[in-house]
Structure formats: structure tokens, C-alpha cells
Design a protein around this motif. Structure first.
Motif, PDB file in Angstrom:
ATOM      1  N   TYR A 267       0.852  -1.191   0.000  1.00  0.00           N
ATOM      2  CA  TYR A 267       0.000   0.000   0.000  1.00  0.00           C
ATOM      3  C   TYR A 267       0.886   1.238   0.000  1.00  0.00           C
ATOM      4  N   VAL A 268       0.362   2.319  -0.555  1.00  0.00           N
ATOM      5  CA  VAL A 268       1.019   3.622  -0.511  1.00  0.00           C
ATOM      6  C   VAL A 268      -0.068   4.655  -0.250  1.00  0.00           C
ATOM      7  N   LEU A 269       0.105   5.479   0.781  1.00  0.00           N
ATOM      8  CA  LEU A 269      -0.873   6.496   1.132  1.00  0.00           C
ATOM      9  C   LEU A 269      -0.370   7.883   0.767  1.00  0.00           C
ATOM     10  N   GLY A 270      -1.295   8.781   0.460  1.00  0.00           N
ATOM     11  CA  GLY A 270      -0.986  10.176   0.203  1.00  0.00           C
ATOM     12  C   GLY A 270      -2.120  11.059   0.653  1.00  0.00           C
ATOM     13  N   ASP A 271      -1.847  12.360   0.736  1.00  0.00           N
ATOM     14  CA  ASP A 271      -2.899  13.313   1.127  1.00  0.00           C
ATOM     15  C   ASP A 271      -3.945  13.446   0.031  1.00  0.00           C
ATOM     16  N   THR A 272      -3.506  13.254  -1.228  1.00  0.00           N
ATOM     17  CA  THR A 272      -4.415  13.247  -2.376  1.00  0.00           C
ATOM     18  C   THR A 272      -4.077  12.037  -3.230  1.00  0.00           C
TER      19      THR A 272
END
Length: 443
Positions: A267-272
Motif C-alpha cells: 500500500y502507498v498512502l498520500g494526502d491526495t
């Protein structure tokens, strides 16, 4: 759904260049990841294992993990600093013996209060076998025959002690103890008899995990496994695999929910969404360094490619389909010539360099986006019958699951699709699979 955490082992997943990347050997790293998983109410924590350091052109590839402590020893230590998290280890059925493996797993089940799991694997190569007295004696076609009998023999050993509830009164207890641990197995792979030293564990049998994707591997899982690791991280592939494996259970008298299918995912998370996509691209380039790209290509070409530019076109030389330059890497088996032809066509069609091609060919990123969109993607996968849950493989050790547990797990709990807390003490409770097969009657 069911969630598990994988502590990366021999791999090309870890981003070593990240300043947050820590030791893959120090016990504190194992503790951090395990406690993070337990804080997130994960079902289990999983350690893979390699029995020999992999080689490329006769040398140890220095981006591999080297010096990893033995898995069951690490899990035994982790049982003292966790309370509910399942503890799963890969143990090879080709170069071990049922008595010793059954004893070590039963011990872990006792120490952990019923949280032990065994990922049953086989070994195909004489290269690994050189570390053992038997060498590479076992034909590849016999690997699953040995694994199947190995597992069944281990179950006979665990069942040689009566369950605790069958020795409730003193008279019955004395009678049960007189016959406790007595076993005799006569088979094509093993011919053993004696007394098993460890009483039946809290789970009866440790949870059994399997990871084969061949037809024979799927059949083995349908007959004998509680969990199967899957490599199918795409929705359509996952649905097809899920349907195929679940359809095999009925012939063994098993219900669909008795085998949990858990793909390995990232998984990779970002603000957008854009921020997450950019981060994902950065991580892939950090995983596939220029040197790593050449090493990976050398495995399929079977020759030294160090003179080629990783940012240039694919080698114009034909692959050497002989013994090759890589040892201990399963992905370099099979029809390497066909792989090379496919990659050349893909590179020509899309104008890919060596490094770009390897990034494309080895892409493992599964869930990319904001925390809410990733929670939605995870839920869709499970609700679509493409998986029963996931084994998360972080690209950083030991903090690679921190963001997932902090930002995504609460959203899954909010949706009502993942537990808010553990409801039982054992791994079998977490997985909802009940007890093992009924034990044999004690003489």
C-alpha cells in the motif's frame, strides 16, 4: 476480513536507501512490527525463511537480507511481548523431519497460548540442498508427496496426546498419560515410531498455511491448509483464483469458509490521489535501483550484463538458457526464453529502458491512494470474492505498517468490515476456522 503482516525477508521489496529503513536482524525491529500489527488487531505476523543465501554470478547479492535469525526462535521470543497476535513461520518440509518440526511448533503453540501457525513450503533445488546431508536428492515431482506426508505425520504426532478435556478425572488422566505421545507412522517418505514429548497445544494443531499456485499446490491447499497465500493482487485475477480454490474444497468435505485466501499486497498512502501516485512511483524506483535492474535481468538472460546501461535499451544478445548465473531464486526457473521474448515485445511497444521494464515487470503495488480510498479498495476486493483478506508486505522495516494501522484500519472498522477487537485468544479464533480435525482416540 482478515489482515496479516509480513516481515520482509529475502526480497527486492525493502527500500534500503530510505533514512527510516532499520535493521532486519535486531529483535527491536521484529517487536516494533509485531506490536504495530497487534495494535491494528491483525490476525497474524508472518516470517518467511530462506535456507541458503542467494547468489548471483557466484557472489551474495548485497541488497538481499543476509543474517536473518531463525524464524521459530524469533516467534518464540515475540510470544512474550505480544498477547493476541498470531505467530506464523515458514518451515521447509524438504530439509526437515516431522518429529522435530512438530515438536517446535507445538512448543510455540504452548508458549503463545495458541497462536502458532506453520507455512508449509518445499524446496526444489540441489543448491539449497548442499547445506544439508541429503543434498539435492529429492526429485521436484516428489516435493508435494513429501510435503503432504510430512504434514500428515506431524498431525499424527500432535494427535498422539489426548485433548485436555478428555483427561478431566484422575482415573482417565492416569490412563491417558500411560499412552500419551505414542505414535507409529509407516509411509513412503517416513518410517518412525516412538513417543512424542510435547502435549497437545491449545489449538490442537497449529494453523496450516500454504503458498503454492500450481494446480498441485492449489489441491494441496484445498485438502490440508487453513490459509493460502496468493500472489493474485489484481481484482480479476483474484476472483478467478478465489473461485478455483474454493471450488476444490467440497471434495475434501470442507466448507468454503474453512480456507482463507490472503493475497500478498502493498500500500502507498498520500494526502491526495496524485500525491499517493507520485509517492508510489518514487518507491518503485527506489526498489528497482539501476544495479537491481541489471541483476534481475541477468537472472533471465543467464549471462553477465554489467556492461549495459540500465537506462538504455534491452540487451541485443540472446539469453543463455543453460545453468544461468543465479542460484536460489525461484523466479528464474521455467521458460526463461519465453520471458525474454515477451519482455522484448513489451519494451519495443512502449519504448521502455531496462530499468523501466523491470519496474513494470516486477510491480507489486496494490492499494494506492488516500486512506479513505485505500480502505474502499481493500473492502471492494473482499466483498467481490477476490480474497478473504490480505498479507501486507511493507517496503520499510520496521515502521512500514504504522500509517496503515493508524489511518486505514480505523476506516475499515468504521465500515464494520474489520474487527474492533480480538474476540478470542487463539489464531483459530481470529480466523474463524474452528478446531482441527478430531484427534485419534488415545489407546
Amino acid at each position: 476480513m482478515h489482515l496479516a503482516a509480513h516481515f520482509p525477508g529475502v526480497n527486492n521489496t525493502t527500500v534500503w536507501s530510505d533514512p527510516r529503513s532499520g535493521s532486519q536482524i535486531d529483535f527491536d525491529s521484529f517487536v516494533h512490527l509485531a506490536r504495530t500489527a497487534e495494535r491494528g488487531k491483525f490476525d497474524f505476523f508472518f516470517l518467511a525463511e530462506g535456507l541458503r543465501l542467494r547468489e548471483m554470478k557466484g557472489r551474495i547479492h548485497d541488497l538481499d537480507v543476509a543474517g536473518r535469525p531463525e524464524s521459530l526462535t524469533v516467534l518464540s521470543a515475540l510470544s512474550a511481548v505480544t498477547t493476541r497476535l498470531g505467530l506464523a513461520a515458514t518451515v521447509n518440509s524438504t530439509f526437515n523431519e516431522p518429529y522435530e518440526v512438530a515438536r517446535r511448533l507445538a512448543t510455540l503453540d504452548h508458549l503463545s497460548g495458541g497462536r502458532a501457525a506453520w507455512n508449509v513450503v518445499t524446496s526444489y533445488d540441489a543448491f539449497t540442498g548442499e547445506n544439508f546431508r541429503r543434498g539435492g536428492y529429492l526429485d521436484e515431482a516428489d516435493r508435494y508427496n513429501r510435503a503432504r506426508e510430512f504434514l500428515h505425520t506431524a498431525r499424527e504426532l500432535w494427535d498422539s496426546w489426548a485433548p485436555r478435556d478428555l483427561v478431566a478425572d484422575p482415573a482417565a488422566g492416569e490412563f491417558a498419560r500411560a499412552g500419551a505421545g505414542t505414535f507409529a507412522h509407516r509411509g513412503t517418505q517416513f518410517d518412525i515410531a516412538g513417543r512424542f514429548t510435547v502435549p497437545r497445544g491449545p489449538q490442537g494443531h497449529p494453523v496450516i498455511i500454504q503458498a503454492g499456485d500450481s494446480d498441485e499446490g492449489r489441491e494441496f491447499a484445498a485438502a490440508d491448509a487453513d490459509v493460502i497465500f496468493s500472489r493474485h493482487g489484481r481484482l480479476d485475477d483474484g476472483r478467478a483464483f478465489y473461485k478455483d480454490v474454493k471450488s476444490r474444497l467440497a471434495k475434501y468435505g470442507r466448507r468454503s469458509d474453512e480456507l482463507k485466501i490472503l493475497p500478498a499486497v502493498t500500500y502507498v498512502l498520500g494526502d491526495t490521489e496524485q500525491d499517493a501516485a507520485e509517492r508510489a512511483a518514487e518507491i518503485r524506483r527506489a526498489q528497482v535501483t539501476p544495479r537491481n535492474a541489471l541483476v534481475f535481468l541477468e537472472g533471465f538472460w543467464g549471462r553477465d550484463l554489467s556492461g549495459y546501461d540500465p537506462d538504455g535499451p534491452l540487451p541485443d544478445v540472446e539469453p543463455d538458457l543453460g545453468e544461468g548465473v543465479s542460484k536460489g531464486r525461484a523466479q528464474f526457473r521455467g521458460d526463461r526464453g519465453e520471458v525474454v521474448r515477451t519482455w522484448r515485445a513489451l519494451a519495443a511497444e512502449r519504448g521502455l529502458s531496462i530499468r523501466e521494464l523491470v519496474i513494470e515487470a516486477t510491480g507489486r503495488q496494490t492499494f494506492i491512494g488516500t486512506p479513505r480510498s485505500v480502505a474502499g479498495q481493500i473492502d471492494e476486493f473482499v466483498q467481490s470474492d477476490a480474497a478473504d483478506g490480505f498479507v501486507f508486505v511493507p517496503h520499510l522495516t520496521p515502521g512500514g505498517l504504522d500509517d496503515l494501522v493508524e489511518h486505514v484500519v480505523p476506516l475499515l472498522q468504521e465500515k464494520g468490515v474489520f474487527r474492533a477487537d480480538y474476540t478470542g485468544p487463539t489464531l483459530r479464533d481470529h480466523l474463524g476456522i474452528g478446531g482441527p480435525r478430531a484427534p485419534k482416540e488415545t489407546p
